[in-house]
Scaffold this motif. Structure first.
Motif, PDB file in Angstrom:
ATOM      1  N   ASN A 205       0.807  -1.222   0.000  1.00 37.89           N
ATOM      2  CA  ASN A 205       0.000   0.000   0.000  1.00 37.89           C
ATOM      3  C   ASN A 205       0.836   1.265   0.000  1.00 37.89           C
ATOM      4  O   ASN A 205       0.481   2.262  -0.631  1.00 37.89           O
ATOM      5  CB  ASN A 205      -0.943   0.018   1.203  1.00 37.89           C
ATOM      6  CG  ASN A 205      -2.060  -0.995   1.079  1.00 37.89           C
ATOM      7  OD1 ASN A 205      -2.432  -1.391  -0.014  1.00 37.89           O
ATOM      8  ND2 ASN A 205      -2.586  -1.423   2.211  1.00 37.89           N
ATOM      9  N   THR A 206       1.952   1.233   0.746  1.00 38.34           N
ATOM     10  CA  THR A 206       2.799   2.422   0.885  1.00 38.34           C
ATOM     11  C   THR A 206       4.262   2.003   0.906  1.00 38.34           C
ATOM     12  O   THR A 206       4.584   0.841   1.162  1.00 38.34           O
ATOM     13  CB  THR A 206       2.507   3.171   2.204  1.00 38.34           C
ATOM     14  OG1 THR A 206       2.825   2.310   3.306  1.00 38.34           O
ATOM     15  CG2 THR A 206       1.056   3.603   2.300  1.00 38.34           C
ATOM     16  N   PRO A 207       5.170   2.953   0.650  1.00 33.71           N
ATOM     17  CA  PRO A 207       6.591   2.656   0.835  1.00 33.71           C
ATOM     18  C   PRO A 207       6.876   2.305   2.301  1.00 33.71           C
ATOM     19  O   PRO A 207       6.120   2.685   3.201  1.00 33.71           O
ATOM     20  CB  PRO A 207       7.281   3.972   0.452  1.00 33.71           C
ATOM     21  CG  PRO A 207       6.283   4.714  -0.369  1.00 33.71           C
ATOM     22  CD  PRO A 207       4.938   4.308   0.149  1.00 33.71           C
ATOM     23  N   LYS A 208       7.934   1.572   2.527  1.00 39.08           N
ATOM     24  CA  LYS A 208       8.297   1.166   3.883  1.00 39.08           C
ATOM     25  C   LYS A 208       8.479   2.396   4.771  1.00 39.08           C
ATOM     26  O   LYS A 208       9.148   3.360   4.404  1.00 39.08           O
ATOM     27  CB  LYS A 208       9.603   0.360   3.845  1.00 39.08           C
ATOM     28  CG  LYS A 208       9.919  -0.335   5.148  1.00 39.08           C
ATOM     29  CD  LYS A 208      11.118  -1.258   5.006  1.00 39.08           C
ATOM     30  CE  LYS A 208      11.397  -1.974   6.320  1.00 39.08           C
ATOM     31  NZ  LYS A 208      12.566  -2.885   6.202  1.00 39.08           N
ATOM     32  N   GLY A 209       7.830   2.359   5.934  1.00 40.69           N
ATOM     33  CA  GLY A 209       7.937   3.459   6.881  1.00 40.69           C
ATOM     34  C   GLY A 209       6.875   4.527   6.712  1.00 40.69           C
ATOM     35  O   GLY A 209       6.734   5.407   7.561  1.00 40.69           O
ATOM     36  N   SER A 210       6.114   4.472   5.614  1.00 42.39           N
ATOM     37  CA  SER A 210       5.047   5.453   5.395  1.00 42.39           C
ATOM     38  C   SER A 210       3.743   4.979   6.028  1.00 42.39           C
ATOM     39  O   SER A 210       3.524   3.785   6.203  1.00 42.39           O
ATOM     40  CB  SER A 210       4.824   5.685   3.905  1.00 42.39           C
ATOM     41  OG  SER A 210       5.969   6.269   3.317  1.00 42.39           O
ATOM     42  N   VAL A 211       2.892   5.936   6.338  1.00 39.93           N
ATOM     43  CA  VAL A 211       1.604   5.635   6.974  1.00 39.93           C
ATOM     44  C   VAL A 211       0.507   5.629   5.914  1.00 39.93           C
ATOM     45  O   VAL A 211       0.479   6.515   5.047  1.00 39.93           O
ATOM     46  CB  VAL A 211       1.274   6.685   8.055  1.00 39.93           C
ATOM     47  CG1 VAL A 211      -0.089   6.403   8.687  1.00 39.93           C
ATOM     48  CG2 VAL A 211       2.369   6.703   9.121  1.00 39.93           C
TER      49      VAL A 211
END
Length: 498
Positions: A205-211
């Motif tokens: 769903n999102t890049p690693k570390g993104s919410v």
């Protein structure tokens, strides 16, 4: 511009061959998912002659299938937009691909007209796939590349309809026999079911570390002012009118799929649904507005309304024109065969590969509002020029004018969705769903107009309606600075949008 390297801006470069870059890998995963949805959605179109012969269908029944194919897409895009914001694009795209695959296979092996019509109606659901990828691509790309990335996603995915037209007749021939067309369509469903599993395994769903931000409430689009609430309710009305128009076209006044009484029953059902949806929208938003909307949650619904109107003129006209263009060439220019007319008309859809990414790139490079004004202005001029075409035109010149017009149409679509992810991140799916639905509303309106006027007047009507879109875009604001989202843990995040 749609080659391996795109969008040099602000020291960044979008290299489509760099699969080591996670966002590039995610873009390829996502546009191919969208591509498959369009192949499934329009798999029947190039095989209609075989379907007609196999089930001994009348011309009226074939026309009914074409209308049924787009009927459910309008509400589906709204609903899927809400679901993708709530549950995320990874699971939603996987589910949509798998469910649609089953419907596609069901259509392929339907042996009665009733079953064929039912599966064609339900397959309109696959047209909502577009909305899912808009949210996912918006999550992965920064503001100065998002327009280009969304343009590639939309343009290359839209090419699925042209790919179906180019490959499925040959595939049906390769399978051979009376059921070759069935196996050709079913094979698309099988590929989609397998890809659903591939997408679920590799997509994120999102890049690693993104919410991944979710809307605070579900069940209706949240707005942040009383004026926006009235605007939202008003924007829902054309969608119900378009569905009512589709119900009318399937009645004895159109293709005679069912009785007048059934049409009235469907109209009554649509009125009830509108009342229920309006009550739900009012209840959720009134509670939200009376409690007071924090500054961090506010966004401009005016932006959403303008994008809806712009997509009505761009994608709405594309869907309508693609549907009628082969017949237009056949009837306007003497001496063309049906195959030649179809080939000449295919240039309109073929332009998607380049035009839509270019529209997104223009938006990233030269500004959102300015790009939209130029592209929709070009669209209006292009359709006006097409309205002037007649049998005296040199055919290559007519094709050139058509392709020039299609560039502005599809680039305009790319420019619309270059802005959608920059309005309110947690509601990107819903905003994309509403804009996407308005594209289908536009197609219904334009095709209904076509049933009453000449081809030339049809093009003039689109041109005139595009001028309304042009006036609306004058009030568009370029996204600037940051939008603010609050995570489920209460953490405040600032997202750069310009």
């Amino acid at each position: 511009m749609a080659g391996p390297a795109l969008a040099q801006h602000g020291g960044s470069r979008l290299n489509l061959l760099n699969l080591a870059d996670q966002k590039i890998k995610m873009l390829h995963l996502t546009w191919f998912a969208f591509f498959l949805t369009f192949v499934m959605w329009f798999a029947h179109a190039p095989l209609l002659i075989h379907i007609k012969q196999a089930l001994a269908l009348s011309d009226t029944q074939i026309k009914a299938l074409l209308i049924l194919n787009v009927a459910i897409t309008i509400p589906a895009r709204i609903v899927v937009g809400m679901l993708v914001d709530r549950y995320g694009p990874r699971i939603m795209y996987s589910l949509l691909l798998f469910i649609s695959a089953l419907l596609c296979i069901g259509f392929a092996f339907a042996d009665t007209y009733s079953a064929l019509a039912l599966f064609r109606f339900l397959l309109g659901f696959v047209g909502a796939g577009f909305v899912v990828g808009i949210r996912l691509v918006g999550e992965w790309f920064p503001h100065h590349q998002v327009g280009t990335a969304e343009g590639i996603y939309g343009g290359w995915g839209n090419f699925g309809s042209a790919a179906a037209a180019m490959t499925l007749p040959a595939l049906a021939l390769a399978f051979g026999g009376d059921n070759g067309w069935r196996y050709a369509i079913a094979s698309v469903g099988v590929i989609s079911a397998v890809y659903a599993l591939v997408f679920y395994k590799f997509a994120r769903n999102t890049p690693k570390g993104s919410v991944y931000f979710k809307p605070k409430k579900t069940g209706a689009m949240l707005v942040t002012s009383w004026g926006a609430l009235y605007g939202l309710i008003a924007m829902n009305i054309p969608m119900y009118l378009a569905l009512a128009m589709l119900a009318w076209r399937l009645s004895p006044a159109g293709v005679n799929l069912y009785s007048v009484d059934m049409m009235y029953a469907l109209w009554a059902g649509l009125i009830v649904l509108f009342v229920v949806q309006t009550q739900q929208t009012w209840r959720i938003n009134v509670e939200h507005l009376r409690a007071g909307v924090p500054e961090t949650d506010k966004y401009s619904f005016k932006q959403v309304g303008i994008l809806n109107i712009a997509y009505f003129a761009t994608f709405g006209s594309e869907l309508a024109v693609v549907s009628m263009l082969p017949l237009y060439f056949l009837e306007t220019f003497q001496g063309l065969s049906a195959v030649q007319a179809g080939l000449l008309a295919s240039g309109f859809a073929f332009m998607n590969l380049v035009s839509r990414p270019m529209g997104g790139w223009f938006s990233d490079k030269f500004g959102r509002r300015k790009s939209m004004l130029i592209l929709i202005g070009g669209l209006a001029a292009g359709y006006f020029l097409m309205g002037m075409m007649d049998s005296h035109w040199w055919i290559p010149l007519a094709v050139l004018a058509t392709m020039a017009c299609s560039f502005f149409v599809q680039a305009g679509e790319g420019a619309v969705f270059a802005i959608v992810p920059l309005i309110k991140r947690s509601m990107t799916g819903q905003i994309a769903g509403m804009a996407g639905a308005y594209g289908n509303v536009g197609a219904v309106v334009y095709l209904t107009v076509l049933s009453y006027v000449s081809y030339s007047m049809f093009f003039y009507v689109i041109s005139a309606s595009a001028l309304i879109g042009l006036v609306a875009v004058m009030f568009l604001q370029d996204p600037k600075g940051h939008i603010v989202e609050v995570g489920e843990d209460g953490t405040v995040h600032r997202i750069n949008v310009g």
